[in-house]
Design a protein around this motif. Structure first.
Motif, mmCIF file in Angstrom:
data_model
loop_
_atom_site.group_PDB
_atom_site.id
_atom_site.type_symbol
_atom_site.label_atom_id
_atom_site.label_comp_id
_atom_site.label_asym_id
_atom_site.label_seq_id
_atom_site.Cartn_x
_atom_site.Cartn_y
_atom_site.Cartn_z
ATOM 1 N N GLN A 1 0.842 -1.194 0.000
ATOM 2 C CA GLN A 1 0.000 0.000 0.000
ATOM 3 C C GLN A 1 0.870 1.233 0.000
ATOM 4 O O GLN A 1 1.678 1.428 0.912
ATOM 5 C CB GLN A 1 -0.918 -0.003 1.226
ATOM 6 C CG GLN A 1 -1.913 1.132 1.266
ATOM 7 C CD GLN A 1 -2.845 1.021 2.464
ATOM 8 O OE1 GLN A 1 -2.456 0.539 3.520
ATOM 9 N NE2 GLN A 1 -4.085 1.464 2.297
ATOM 10 N N TYR B 1 -14.689 -4.005 5.709
ATOM 11 C CA TYR B 1 -13.469 -3.898 6.500
ATOM 12 C C TYR B 1 -13.184 -2.414 6.696
ATOM 13 O O TYR B 1 -13.648 -1.569 5.940
ATOM 14 C CB TYR B 1 -12.269 -4.526 5.783
ATOM 15 C CG TYR B 1 -12.266 -6.033 5.754
ATOM 16 C CD1 TYR B 1 -13.006 -6.737 4.809
ATOM 17 C CD2 TYR B 1 -11.508 -6.754 6.674
ATOM 18 C CE1 TYR B 1 -13.000 -8.121 4.783
ATOM 19 C CE2 TYR B 1 -11.485 -8.140 6.654
ATOM 20 C CZ TYR B 1 -12.236 -8.807 5.708
ATOM 21 O OH TYR B 1 -12.225 -10.182 5.683
ATOM 22 N N ARG B 2 -12.383 -2.116 7.688
ATOM 23 C CA ARG B 2 -11.910 -0.751 7.829
ATOM 24 C C ARG B 2 -10.423 -0.761 8.121
ATOM 25 O O ARG B 2 -9.886 -1.728 8.667
ATOM 26 C CB ARG B 2 -12.665 0.001 8.920
ATOM 27 C CG ARG B 2 -12.335 -0.401 10.354
ATOM 28 C CD ARG B 2 -13.144 0.429 11.321
ATOM 29 N NE ARG B 2 -12.825 0.141 12.713
ATOM 30 C CZ ARG B 2 -13.449 0.693 13.743
ATOM 31 N NH1 ARG B 2 -14.429 1.585 13.539
ATOM 32 N NH2 ARG B 2 -13.113 0.383 14.973
ATOM 33 N N GLN B 3 -9.773 0.330 7.774
ATOM 34 C CA GLN B 3 -8.349 0.459 7.992
ATOM 35 C C GLN B 3 -8.084 1.796 8.665
ATOM 36 O O GLN B 3 -8.293 2.859 8.064
ATOM 37 C CB GLN B 3 -7.568 0.372 6.683
ATOM 38 C CG GLN B 3 -6.057 0.377 6.883
ATOM 39 C CD GLN B 3 -5.296 0.278 5.586
ATOM 40 O OE1 GLN B 3 -5.776 0.646 4.528
ATOM 41 N NE2 GLN B 3 -4.061 -0.214 5.674
ATOM 42 N N GLN C 1 -2.416 0.888 9.968
ATOM 43 C CA GLN C 1 -2.693 -0.421 10.530
ATOM 44 C C GLN C 1 -3.222 -1.343 9.437
ATOM 45 O O GLN C 1 -3.565 -0.896 8.345
ATOM 46 C CB GLN C 1 -3.722 -0.323 11.660
ATOM 47 C CG GLN C 1 -3.254 0.492 12.847
ATOM 48 C CD GLN C 1 -4.287 0.506 13.966
ATOM 49 O OE1 GLN C 1 -5.115 -0.400 14.082
ATOM 50 N NE2 GLN C 1 -4.247 1.526 14.796
ATOM 51 N N GLY C 2 -3.282 -2.631 9.733
ATOM 52 C CA GLY C 2 -3.898 -3.563 8.804
ATOM 53 C C GLY C 2 -5.408 -3.453 8.847
ATOM 54 O O GLY C 2 -5.978 -2.964 9.825
ATOM 55 N N PRO C 3 -6.089 -3.865 7.784
ATOM 56 C CA PRO C 3 -7.556 -3.820 7.785
ATOM 57 C C PRO C 3 -8.154 -4.679 8.896
ATOM 58 O O PRO C 3 -7.595 -5.700 9.289
ATOM 59 C CB PRO C 3 -7.917 -4.387 6.406
ATOM 60 C CG PRO C 3 -6.717 -4.119 5.558
ATOM 61 C CD PRO C 3 -5.553 -4.285 6.496
ATOM 62 N N GLN C 4 -9.307 -4.229 9.367
ATOM 63 C CA GLN C 4 -10.026 -4.905 10.439
ATOM 64 C C GLN C 4 -11.397 -5.314 9.932
ATOM 65 O O GLN C 4 -12.122 -4.502 9.344
ATOM 66 C CB GLN C 4 -10.174 -3.952 11.632
ATOM 67 C CG GLN C 4 -11.013 -4.491 12.775
ATOM 68 C CD GLN C 4 -11.327 -3.411 13.808
ATOM 69 O OE1 GLN C 4 -11.317 -2.215 13.514
ATOM 70 N NE2 GLN C 4 -11.615 -3.828 15.027
#
Lengths: 115, 110
Positions: free
Chosen positions: A38, B36-38, B42-45
């Motif tokens: 990313q 999902y959210r980011q 951070q990594g997606p949750q």
């Protein structure tokens, strides 16, 4: 449950060197893991699918000789960025698929800076 | 290519409900809607997923239209910690990949 641990969280390396990023599933077995990168203010781009005991499958445009993926066990996949250059600086994220309907869980990411 | 369309950004006042829309007009009968959210760096949750019925969990509610061509993620009482990029994804359960679109950047205003 279903936690994926990714290390290191940050790494700075010199141009031309190689960097290894680890992705571990802590409480489940992951036969399939995924690697994303990313760039700032952009979405996640899938780089490759990592399958335990077999060769990884790379997305179009991703150099397999530059981004080496090893998935030697059911709980560990590694991504090695070889001969890193400044343009490889990015946020790398792994994920693993698990059962239970939620599909995937993601690591916390590794910010790579190549100087 | 991502199969979903989301607004690039939205604002929501703290304490109010945040309603995030997603269009998936080409969704197939066996494709689920995932959210999902980011949060920054951070990594997606995972948040929630559904097939055709509305779903609710401790984080959010998912409302899917009867024709399944669109859905809305509802965060009932938004807090500053909900500031993130929210991704709506459609996929078949057995699919290997999750392909992310551009998502919606949600700003929670104090």
């Amino acid at each position: 449950g279903a936690v994926v641990s990714q290390h290191p969280s940050r790494v700075i390396c010199k141009s031309g060197t190689s960097v290894k990023i680890e992705c571990r599933s802590l409480d489940f077995q992951a036969t399939t893991m995924f690697w994303y990168r990313q760039f700032p203010k952009q979405s996640l781009m899938l780089m490759a699918t990592s399958n335990e005991g077999s060769k990884a499958t790379y997305e179009q445009g991703v150099e397999k000789d530059k981004f080496l993926i090893n998935h030697a066990s059911l709980t560990l996949s590694t991504l090695t960025v070889t001969s890193a250059h400044p343009e490889d600086s990015s946020f790398y994220i792994c994920s693993a698929r698990f059962s239970g309907g939620r599909g995937y869980t993601f690591g916390s990411g590794t910010r790579l800076t190549v100087v | 290519d991502a199969k979903t369309t989301q607004p690039p950004s939205m604002d929501c006042a703290e304490g109010r409900a945040a309603n995030l829309p997603c269009n998936h007009s080409t969704i197939s009968g066996n494709e689920y809607v995932y959210w999902y959210r980011q949060i920054h760096s951070q990594g997606p949750q995972y948040i929630i997923h559904g097939l055709k019925n509305n779903e609710t969990n401790e984080m959010a509610s998912l409302i899917i239209t009867e024709d399944r061509k669109s859905s809305t993620l509802i965060l009932p009482h938004a807090t500053l910690r909900d500031t993130a990029v929210y991704y709506c994804i459609v996929r078949v359960l057995r699919d290997d990949k999750i392909i992310f679109g551009k998502g919606t950047r949600l700003h929670i205003l104090p």
